[in-house]
Design a protein around this motif. Structure first.
Motif, PDB file in Angstrom:
ATOM      1  N   GLY A  77      31.618  26.487  39.932  1.00 53.39           N
ATOM      2  CA  GLY A  77      33.065  26.369  39.755  1.00 53.39           C
ATOM      3  C   GLY A  77      33.853  27.635  40.030  1.00 53.39           C
ATOM      4  O   GLY A  77      35.064  27.657  39.858  1.00 53.39           O
ATOM      5  N   LYS A  78      33.172  28.698  40.453  1.00 54.58           N
ATOM      6  CA  LYS A  78      33.880  29.935  40.779  1.00 54.58           C
ATOM      7  C   LYS A  78      34.463  29.827  42.185  1.00 54.58           C
ATOM      8  O   LYS A  78      34.001  29.027  43.001  1.00 54.58           O
ATOM      9  N   LEU A  79      35.460  30.656  42.477  1.00 56.99           N
ATOM     10  CA  LEU A  79      36.082  30.657  43.793  1.00 56.99           C
ATOM     11  C   LEU A  79      35.474  31.756  44.649  1.00 56.99           C
ATOM     12  O   LEU A  79      35.351  32.910  44.211  1.00 56.99           O
ATOM     13  N   LYS A  80      35.085  31.388  45.862  1.00 59.85           N
ATOM     14  CA  LYS A  80      34.475  32.318  46.798  1.00 59.85           C
ATOM     15  C   LYS A  80      35.512  32.728  47.832  1.00 59.85           C
ATOM     16  O   LYS A  80      36.301  31.893  48.285  1.00 59.85           O
ATOM     17  N   THR A 139      33.282  36.735  44.911  1.00 61.75           N
ATOM     18  CA  THR A 139      34.039  35.791  44.084  1.00 61.75           C
ATOM     19  C   THR A 139      35.414  36.363  43.760  1.00 61.75           C
ATOM     20  O   THR A 139      35.607  37.577  43.762  1.00 61.75           O
ATOM     21  N   VAL A 140      36.336  35.478  43.454  1.00 62.48           N
ATOM     22  CA  VAL A 140      37.682  35.882  43.060  1.00 62.48           C
ATOM     23  C   VAL A 140      37.603  36.493  41.668  1.00 62.48           C
ATOM     24  O   VAL A 140      36.887  36.006  40.801  1.00 62.48           O
ATOM     25  N   ASN A 158      42.656  36.796  38.474  1.00 67.89           N
ATOM     26  CA  ASN A 158      43.426  35.968  39.410  1.00 67.89           C
ATOM     27  C   ASN A 158      43.150  34.473  39.277  1.00 67.89           C
ATOM     28  O   ASN A 158      43.824  33.675  39.922  1.00 67.89           O
ATOM     29  N   VAL A 159      42.195  34.097  38.459  1.00 71.31           N
ATOM     30  CA  VAL A 159      41.760  32.701  38.404  1.00 71.31           C
ATOM     31  C   VAL A 159      42.883  31.776  37.930  1.00 71.31           C
ATOM     32  O   VAL A 159      43.061  30.682  38.456  1.00 71.31           O
ATOM     33  N   ASN A 172      46.140  32.006  38.347  1.00 69.61           N
ATOM     34  CA  ASN A 172      47.060  31.754  39.460  1.00 69.61           C
ATOM     35  C   ASN A 172      46.427  30.854  40.514  1.00 69.61           C
ATOM     36  O   ASN A 172      47.101  29.995  41.082  1.00 69.61           O
ATOM     37  N   MET A 173      45.143  31.037  40.751  1.00 73.44           N
ATOM     38  CA  MET A 173      44.459  30.252  41.769  1.00 73.44           C
ATOM     39  C   MET A 173      44.380  28.777  41.362  1.00 73.44           C
ATOM     40  O   MET A 173      44.460  27.893  42.205  1.00 73.44           O
ATOM     41  N   LYS A 174      44.255  28.499  40.070  1.00 73.18           N
ATOM     42  CA  LYS A 174      44.203  27.117  39.606  1.00 73.18           C
ATOM     43  C   LYS A 174      45.516  26.400  39.852  1.00 73.18           C
ATOM     44  O   LYS A 174      45.539  25.186  40.097  1.00 73.18           O
ATOM     45  N   GLN A 175      46.648  27.121  39.802  1.00 76.66           N
ATOM     46  CA  GLN A 175      47.942  26.527  40.092  1.00 76.66           C
ATOM     47  C   GLN A 175      48.108  26.292  41.588  1.00 76.66           C
ATOM     48  O   GLN A 175      48.645  25.261  41.999  1.00 76.66           O
ATOM     49  N   ILE A 176      47.625  27.213  42.395  1.00 75.24           N
ATOM     50  CA  ILE A 176      47.742  27.109  43.846  1.00 75.24           C
ATOM     51  C   ILE A 176      46.832  26.003  44.382  1.00 75.24           C
ATOM     52  O   ILE A 176      47.182  25.279  45.304  1.00 75.24           O
ATOM     53  N   LEU A 177      45.637  25.869  43.773  1.00 75.60           N
ATOM     54  CA  LEU A 177      44.637  24.899  44.216  1.00 75.60           C
ATOM     55  C   LEU A 177      44.334  23.915  43.078  1.00 75.60           C
ATOM     56  O   LEU A 177      43.278  23.994  42.458  1.00 75.60           O
TER      57      LEU A 177
END
Length: 71
Positions: A26-29, A55-56, A60-61, A63-68
């Motif tokens: 579930g992490k962002l690469k 990984t991100v 920043n996670v 913000n990334m959840k809102q973007i994606l």
């Protein structure tokens, strides 16, 4: 009959969707920056390490959840 107004769907930022992938846990690469130009002054070791994905950062996670939202 009364119409029910639903909330609109959230949109994914397509530019971000093309740059990030989700790992099995579930992490962002993401790919590393600084590998596009002005490479002559960078050492081979630096350029080799920039090839690898990472990984991100945890900061920043959110913000990334809102973007994606759907990734």
């Amino acid at each position: 009959m009364k119409e029910v107004l639903a909330m609109p769907k959230m949109k994914t930022k397509r530019s971000a969707a093309k740059r990030f992938k989700v790992t099995g846990t579930g992490k962002l690469k993401r790919n590393k920056a600084y590998k596009r130009h002005i490479l002559t002054k960078k050492s081979p070791k630096t350029k080799r390490n920039l090839r690898k994905a990472t990984t991100v950062d945890a900061t920043n996670v959110k913000n990334m959840k809102q973007i994606l939202p759907y990734i």
